[in-house]
Enzyme design. Structure first.
Site, short mmCIF file in Angstrom:
data_model
loop_
_atom_site.label_atom_id
_atom_site.label_comp_id
_atom_site.label_asym_id
_atom_site.label_seq_id
_atom_site.Cartn_x
_atom_site.Cartn_y
_atom_site.Cartn_z
CB ALA A 66 22.01 1.49 -9.31
N GLY A 112 23.10 6.47 -8.97
CA GLY A 112 23.67 6.18 -10.29
C GLY A 112 23.19 7.16 -11.36
CD GLU A 115 27.48 7.01 -8.71
OE1 GLU A 115 26.59 6.14 -8.85
OE2 GLU A 115 28.54 6.81 -8.11
CD GLU A 135 24.66 6.47 -4.39
OE1 GLU A 135 24.46 7.56 -3.82
OE2 GLU A 135 24.83 6.37 -5.61
N1 DAK Z 1 15.40 1.24 -8.43
C1 DAK Z 1 14.32 0.47 -8.73
N2 DAK Z 1 13.06 0.96 -8.78
C2 DAK Z 1 12.89 2.27 -8.53
C3 DAK Z 1 13.98 3.13 -8.21
C4 DAK Z 1 15.29 2.55 -8.17
N3 DAK Z 1 16.39 3.28 -7.91
N4 DAK Z 1 13.49 4.37 -7.99
C5 DAK Z 1 12.17 4.29 -8.18
N5 DAK Z 1 11.80 3.04 -8.49
C6 DAK Z 1 10.44 2.53 -8.79
C7 DAK Z 1 9.65 2.40 -7.50
O1 DAK Z 1 9.95 1.18 -6.84
C8 DAK Z 1 8.23 2.45 -8.03
O2 DAK Z 1 7.92 1.19 -8.60
P1 DAK Z 1 6.52 0.43 -8.23
O3 DAK Z 1 6.51 0.33 -6.76
O4 DAK Z 1 5.48 1.36 -8.79
O5 DAK Z 1 6.64 -0.87 -8.95
C9 DAK Z 1 8.33 3.44 -9.19
O6 DAK Z 1 9.72 3.48 -9.55
C10 DAK Z 1 7.88 4.84 -8.85
O7 DAK Z 1 8.61 5.26 -7.70
P2 DAK Z 1 7.88 5.85 -6.38
O8 DAK Z 1 6.50 5.30 -6.24
O9 DAK Z 1 8.82 5.66 -5.26
O10 DAK Z 1 7.77 7.40 -6.77
P3 DAK Z 1 7.71 8.63 -5.77
O11 DAK Z 1 7.30 9.80 -6.59
O12 DAK Z 1 6.90 8.30 -4.55
O13 DAK Z 1 9.22 8.83 -5.27
C11 DAK Z 1 11.64 8.93 -5.58
C12 DAK Z 1 10.22 9.21 -6.19
C13 DAK Z 1 12.67 9.15 -6.67
C14 DAK Z 1 11.87 9.92 -4.44
C15 DAK Z 1 11.66 7.48 -5.04
O14 DAK Z 1 11.25 6.61 -6.08
C16 DAK Z 1 13.01 7.06 -4.56
O15 DAK Z 1 13.43 7.43 -3.46
N6 DAK Z 1 13.68 6.24 -5.37
C17 DAK Z 1 14.92 5.64 -4.99
C18 DAK Z 1 16.04 6.62 -5.04
C19 DAK Z 1 17.31 5.95 -4.68
O16 DAK Z 1 17.57 5.68 -3.50
N7 DAK Z 1 18.03 5.55 -5.72
C20 DAK Z 1 19.15 4.64 -5.59
C21 DAK Z 1 20.35 5.39 -5.17
S1 DAK Z 1 21.62 4.25 -4.86
C22 DAK Z 1 26.46 -0.48 -7.84
C23 DAK Z 1 26.94 0.71 -8.28
C24 DAK Z 1 26.24 1.84 -8.04
C25 DAK Z 1 25.08 1.78 -7.31
C26 DAK Z 1 24.62 0.57 -6.87
C27 DAK Z 1 25.30 -0.58 -7.13
N8 DAK Z 1 27.16 -1.70 -8.09
C28 DAK Z 1 28.28 -1.62 -8.97
C29 DAK Z 1 26.66 -2.93 -7.67
C30 DAK Z 1 24.31 2.95 -7.11
C31 DAK Z 1 23.32 2.94 -6.26
C32 DAK Z 1 22.31 3.96 -6.32
O17 DAK Z 1 22.01 4.53 -7.33
#
Ligand code: DAK
Length: 260
Positions: A66, A112, A115, A135
């Protein structure tokens, strides 16, 4: 239908829906969820579409979760409301679609993103895919059905470990765990999905939609899966596909299912 964050094509009975925010690693923001919901609904209602393939654009990510920047400031009530809306609007919609959905996981499928892949009926992963539910590392838990679907697919023990550690596993491990149906080279990802779709399309689309209903019934609260199966089985006898399938068998020819 014009979309901002997704691309759609329909060819030879397959609707391919591509999440297209590669610079943000295809993170799911509100608009993307809305657009995916609309695209899935219209593909599912289109009689020309027999299989839906969902993938991410670029080589790096299916969906990296997400959009963290979007939900960072949510309150308790907003979080709850959005989880409920999102689950219904997209994740349950896919799981309960009458048209089989295949996730072509081309890279990171996190939070997400995993998911979303888990709400699809079948998952094919590129060998480069990395999947996980990180998460708890952000102070939340999976909110789009991940705690339920991961445990259903891999068992409670492995689901616990994946969620508690917020760790990622590669495609091979995902295959061993039962999370991926197939693991293939990146260049074979979409063609493998097409091959599976080709096998599916030889069969009765009506029977398949009843099979989805019956299989899903076993995972629903207060629904007896066996009763649902009996009901869905009975309904097949009223379809044109059933007449065609059985007639073709007797006449020793391949069936041509009308899909009704
Ligand atoms: N959201 C927003 N931007 C994201 C992102 C994300 N989940 N994942 C990556 N990006 C963006 C980065 O911010 C970066 O943008 P800039 O800084 O260049 O503007 C760009 O994508 C490239 O990412 P990285 O520079 O970080 O790339 P790397 O190769 O270094 O790393 C990575 C890749 C996938 C390991 C890393 O990007 C990462 O850890 N990303 C986040 C993974 C993560 O934690 N995802 C979220 C999981 S929690 C909800 C329901 C469900 C959820 C939430 C709310 N509600 C109903 C309210 C679910 C939550 C989740 O999904």
């Amino acid at each position: 239908m014009a979309f901002e964050n997704i691309l759609t094509t329909t060819e030879n009975g397959i609707s391919t829906i591509t999440i297209n925010r590669p610079k943000q690693l295809n993170a799911l923001n509100k608009v993307t969820i809305e657009e995916l919901s609309n695209a899935i609904q219209s593909a599912d209602q289109d009689p020309a579409v027999k299989v839906i393939v969902l993938t991410g654009s670029g080589e790096k990510a299916f969906v990296a979760g997400a959009d963290i920047k979007e939900f960072a400031n949510f309150s308790v009530e907003e979080g709850k409301k959005l989880a409920a809306e999102g689950q219904e609007k997209l994740f349950n919609l896919i799981e309960n679609a009458g048209t089989p959905c295949i996730a072509a996981v081309n890279g990171f499928a996190l939070g997400g993103g995993l998911e979303l892949a888990m709400s699809c009926h079948i998952r094919v992963m590129s060998i480069t895919a990395k999947v996980g539910l990180p998460e708890v590392s952000l102070g939340v838990i999976p909110g789009y059905g991940g705690t339920q679907r991961l445990a259903q697919l891999v068992g409670k023990g492995k689901a616990n470990e994946m969620v508690f550690t917020a760790g990622m596993i590669g495609a091979e491990e995902a295959f061993q765990w039962g999370l991926a149906n197939h693991v293939v080279a990146p260049e074979e990802l979409l063609s493998t999905c097409e091959k599976i779709a080709g096998k599916i399309m030889k069969n009765s689309s009506v029977a398949i939609s009843y099979a989805i209903e019956a299989i899903n019934a076993g995972y629903k609260d207060g629904v007896n899966g066996y009763d649902a199966e009996i009901d869905a089985f009975g309904k097949c006898f009223g379809t044109e596909d059933f007449k065609e399938g059985t007639t073709a068998f007797v006449e020793k020819r391949k069936p041509e299912f009308p899909g009704k």
